[in-house]
Design an enzyme around this catalytic site. Structure first.
Site, short mmCIF file in Angstrom:
data_model
loop_
_atom_site.label_atom_id
_atom_site.label_comp_id
_atom_site.label_asym_id
_atom_site.label_seq_id
_atom_site.Cartn_x
_atom_site.Cartn_y
_atom_site.Cartn_z
N CYS A 1 19.60 -54.03 20.88
CA CYS A 1 18.42 -53.23 20.57
C CYS A 1 17.31 -53.49 21.59
O CYS A 1 17.21 -54.58 22.14
CB CYS A 1 17.91 -53.56 19.18
SG CYS A 1 19.14 -53.36 17.88
N ARG B 1 21.05 -51.26 27.58
CA ARG B 1 21.37 -52.33 26.65
C ARG B 1 22.34 -51.89 25.57
O ARG B 1 22.95 -52.72 24.90
CB ARG B 1 20.08 -52.87 26.01
CG ARG B 1 19.15 -53.53 27.00
CD ARG B 1 17.82 -53.82 26.38
NE ARG B 1 17.87 -54.84 25.35
CZ ARG B 1 17.68 -56.14 25.57
NH1 ARG B 1 17.42 -56.56 26.78
NH2 ARG B 1 17.72 -57.00 24.58
N TRP C 1 20.81 -50.54 17.97
CA TRP C 1 22.27 -50.70 17.97
C TRP C 1 22.63 -51.14 16.56
O TRP C 1 22.22 -52.20 16.11
CB TRP C 1 22.69 -51.74 19.00
CG TRP C 1 24.17 -51.83 19.23
CD1 TRP C 1 24.93 -51.05 20.06
CD2 TRP C 1 25.07 -52.78 18.64
NE1 TRP C 1 26.24 -51.46 20.02
CE2 TRP C 1 26.35 -52.52 19.16
CE3 TRP C 1 24.92 -53.82 17.73
CZ2 TRP C 1 27.47 -53.25 18.80
CZ3 TRP C 1 26.03 -54.56 17.37
CH2 TRP C 1 27.30 -54.28 17.90
N ASN D 1 14.38 -56.66 16.61
CA ASN D 1 15.68 -57.03 17.16
C ASN D 1 16.16 -58.28 16.44
O ASN D 1 15.36 -59.16 16.13
CB ASN D 1 15.59 -57.33 18.66
CG ASN D 1 15.41 -56.08 19.49
OD1 ASN D 1 15.40 -54.97 18.98
ND2 ASN D 1 15.26 -56.27 20.80
N GLY D 2 17.46 -58.38 16.22
CA GLY D 2 18.00 -59.55 15.54
C GLY D 2 18.56 -59.18 14.17
O GLY D 2 18.77 -58.00 13.85
N GLU E 1 40.02 -60.10 33.04
CA GLU E 1 38.80 -59.37 33.34
C GLU E 1 39.09 -57.90 33.65
O GLU E 1 38.36 -57.00 33.22
CB GLU E 1 38.08 -60.04 34.53
CG GLU E 1 36.84 -59.33 35.02
CD GLU E 1 35.72 -59.24 33.99
OE1 GLU E 1 34.76 -58.50 34.24
OE2 GLU E 1 35.81 -59.91 32.94
N LYS F 1 37.64 -54.68 31.58
CA LYS F 1 36.92 -53.57 32.20
C LYS F 1 37.53 -52.23 31.78
O LYS F 1 36.82 -51.28 31.47
CB LYS F 1 36.95 -53.70 33.72
CG LYS F 1 36.07 -54.78 34.28
CD LYS F 1 34.61 -54.40 34.18
CE LYS F 1 33.73 -55.62 34.30
NZ LYS F 1 33.74 -56.48 33.12
N GLU G 1 36.63 -51.51 28.18
CA GLU G 1 35.20 -51.28 27.97
C GLU G 1 34.78 -49.86 28.29
O GLU G 1 34.05 -49.23 27.52
CB GLU G 1 34.37 -52.24 28.84
CG GLU G 1 34.28 -53.65 28.33
CD GLU G 1 33.43 -54.51 29.24
OE1 GLU G 1 32.59 -55.25 28.74
OE2 GLU G 1 33.61 -54.42 30.48
N HIS H 1 58.24 -64.20 27.07
CA HIS H 1 58.01 -64.83 25.76
C HIS H 1 57.44 -63.85 24.75
O HIS H 1 56.77 -64.25 23.80
CB HIS H 1 57.09 -66.04 25.92
CG HIS H 1 57.69 -67.11 26.77
ND1 HIS H 1 58.58 -68.04 26.29
CD2 HIS H 1 57.55 -67.38 28.09
CE1 HIS H 1 58.96 -68.85 27.26
NE2 HIS H 1 58.34 -68.47 28.37
N LYS I 1 24.67 -54.21 26.49
CA LYS I 1 24.64 -55.06 27.68
C LYS I 1 24.38 -56.52 27.33
O LYS I 1 25.01 -57.42 27.84
CB LYS I 1 23.57 -54.55 28.65
CG LYS I 1 23.49 -55.32 29.96
CD LYS I 1 24.76 -55.19 30.76
CE LYS I 1 24.68 -55.92 32.08
NZ LYS I 1 25.97 -55.93 32.79
#
Length: 610
Positions: free
Chosen positions: A2, A27, A75, A100-101, A482, A486, A489, A505, A605
């Site tokens: 947020c 964000r 968010w 926020n939070g 990584e 990506k 995402e 395996h 973000k």
């Protein structure tokens, strides 16, 4: 996550708030809103689901003017994305807040407030904060006193911007567990969750400490600490310009930031490596004494930063001969852990405000003073609360999918490896050799960037894919992780990554003509092994897309193995170079799928809540 923006001034603040929200879009958010108090003490609020543009369009249809205002990008945590759940929230047409939070005890507060006659218009935890402040405002008759009493009732994390029509020249700001900054102007003040939101109006910032409460008027600012004492907080000038967060010639921030990597890697070594040798002072005051004590390393991080930590584990043990453990912050903080004596705890975060990483650091500090943060934001909580710190110098990273922050983290971790390795008799010549290779990497990355058209051709064939597998060995296994992250995402393609030797395996059962494999191979002495793994995939009808060091002979892999050569690179530093083609690959897949590259769905973000 947020975003908060607020302002108290002698001019109309609506354009300032709106521009601040635009600069916080990176964000991650699902709704946005703005509220102002005008000269007649009337509150006007506009909220919309979706992008800030939706809010901007709505504001064009409504007269929203005032010299005091707050705004927010939300968010969703508690309650679906909807207009009624969007911030700002108002209680009894008196108290207006953005938050926020997470207020963790919101259920208990909501029950009590309902019994006291408060009406709820949203599903959010934030609304209880508005009600609680309004409750105390009626008793105290003073907004600062009301906020001060209310926050003692809150459990969890918060950054709050609070205003009331009882005083249209007053803004209260407070934080605990979520970042909040005050921008200092001429006869005006601003608040934001990120200084980038305020760069068009000021470059002078005060970073609130944990538990601070700021009482802000156009002509005065008083800050109180968590004990109620008046305190002075330093004003710091940002080195960023207002256009530092602009896309420039690029279609997306992500592509811009991929292209910035060569220069940012050069910057990361500047002034820290002299004549091939690392200066301990790069890590801060008393670094030499602290590093001398280190016998082991514990790395704590999340997401992309966690993958950087995994690479560092290989480096620390292979180069410096120091045992290293790496753990996801959200797991580390909630399990009973054993920290060996003289262990350096390294926390890694792009923003320095990652909630789980920050909470883990605070727990660790109860046990040791051997802490180091590797971060991109000098004024962040993580940096301020660590004994040692090493800035990555990546510059503002706006795209949600991390690129330049990741590769500069790897360079920072390489410096840590050298700093500890030279205390374990790592030869001076080997140190010089490592940094010589590091200094050639920017040029090699430029060569990879020249291959964008070929990588885009590969990406076109993935636009209709639903799944993919990434494989790598050694230090390239974390890079495979990584790369898979990506792709997930920004293109929403399900992707998993495995050490190449683990295929037999279990994962090899998934291989068929519809499941592509992205493989990466450097000239590390094990290239024959990964070629064997690729042959196993090809034998089962799978297709392979291989990024390979140009020195590796791939003539025996056949037509179903598509090969793209990567410039020859020292095996130790291969993780940095191989990250770049995987970034480009994911980018072009997302572009061809038509997804929102810079602001992918459901993501933020900076993850400042659990």
């Amino acid at each position: 996550m947020c975003g908060i923006v607020g302002a108290v001034a002698e001019r109309n603040v609506t354009p300032i708030l709106l521009e601040g929200l635009r600069r916080l879009e990176y964000r991650g958010y699902d709704s946005a809103g703005i509220a102002v108090v005008d000269d007649n003490a009337c509150i006007t609020r506009v909220r919309r689901v979706g992008k800030v543009k939706e809010l901007s369009d709505a504001l064009e249809q409504t007269e929203v003017r005032g010299t005091l205002g707050i705004a927010h990008t939300r968010w969703a945590t508690h309650g679906e994305p909807s207009e009624r759940n969007a911030h700002p929230h108002i209680c009894n047409q008196s108290v207006v807040i953005v938050h926020n939070g997470i207020i963790e005890n919101h259920s208990a507060l909501r029950e009590k407030q309902s019994n006291d006659g408060f009406n709820f218009t949203s599903q959010t935890d934030t609304e209880v904060a508005a009600h609680q402040i309004e409750h105390y405002l009626k008793q105290e008759g003073d907004l600062l006193s009301a906020v001060r009493r209310a926050i003692t009732d809150f459990e969890g994390a918060y950054a709050l911007g609070v205003m009331s029509n009882s005083d249209n020249n007053r803004l209260i700001a407070t934080r605990r567990g979520s970042p909040l900054v005050i921008g200092v102007g001429f006869g005006e003040y601003f608040i934001a969750s990120d200084a980038a939101a305020l760069l068009p109006v000021t470059r002078q910032f005060i970073y609130l400490e944990e538990g601070d409460i700021a009482d802000i008027h156009t002509d005065s600012l008083v800050i109180y600490d968590d004990k109620g004492n008046v305190v002075e907080r330093d004003i710091k000038e940002s080195a960023l310009s207002a256009d530092a967060t602009a896309k420039g010639e690029y279609r997306h921030f992500m592509m811009k930031e991929i292209h910035e990597q060569p220069s940012r890697l050069i910057d990361s070594l500047e002034g820290r490596v002299v004549d091939g040798q690392l200066l301990d002072s790069a890590f801060g005051v008393d670094a030499e004494k602290i590093l001398d004590r280190v016998k082991a390393v514990q790395i704590i991080a999340c997401g992309t930063s966690y993958h950087a930590g995994l690479v560092a584990r290989y480096w620390l043990e292979a180069i410096a001969g120091i045992p290293c453990r790496v753990e996801v912050a959200s797991e580390y903080r909630y399990r009973k852990t054993v920290l060996m004596d003289d262990t350096l705890v390294v926390t890694i975060s792009q923003s320095g405000e990652t909630a789980d990483t920050l909470a883990a650091l605070r727990e660790v500090k109860k046990l040791t003073d051997l802490t180091l943060s590797i971060c991109n934001v000098p004024e962040s909580s993580l940096v301020r609360e660590s004994e040692l710190k090493l800035m990555t110098r990546a510059g503002p990273e706006i795209g949600v999918a991390s690129t330049k922050a990741f590769t500069t983290q790897l360079y920072a971790l390489l410096m840590l490896v050298v700093a500890l390795g030279k205390r374990r008799e790592l030869p001076t010549e080997r140190i010089k050799e490592l940094f010589q290779h590091a200094q050639t990497l920017p040029t090699l990355i430029e060569r990879v960037l020249d291959d964008k058209p070929a990588i885009e051709v590969w990406a076109e064939s993935f636009a209709d894919m639903e799944d993919a597998i990434f494989i790598g060995r050694g230090t390239l296994f974390p890079i495979a992780l990584e790369g898979a992250l990506k792709l997930k995402e920004i293109s929403y393609i399900h992707a998993d990554a495995y050490p190449a030797g683990e295929l037999k395996h279990g994962p090899i059962a998934l291989i068929d003509q519809d499941l592509p494999t992205i493989a990466i191979a450097s000239m590390d002495g094990f290239e024959g092994k990964i070629k064997s793994n690729i042959q196993e995939i090809l034998a089962r009808g799978g297709k392979v897309f291989l990024f390979a060091d140009e020195r590796i002979d791939v003539s025996d892999l056949g037509e179903d193995c598509h090969v793209m050569k990567v410039p020859a690179v020292d095996a130790i530093l291969a993780p940095v170079l191989f990250s770049v083609p995987l970034q480009l690959f994911s980018y072009f897949v997302a572009v061809h799928k038509g997804t929102d590259v810079d602001q992918p769905r459901n993501l933020a973000k900076s993850v400042t809540v659990e």
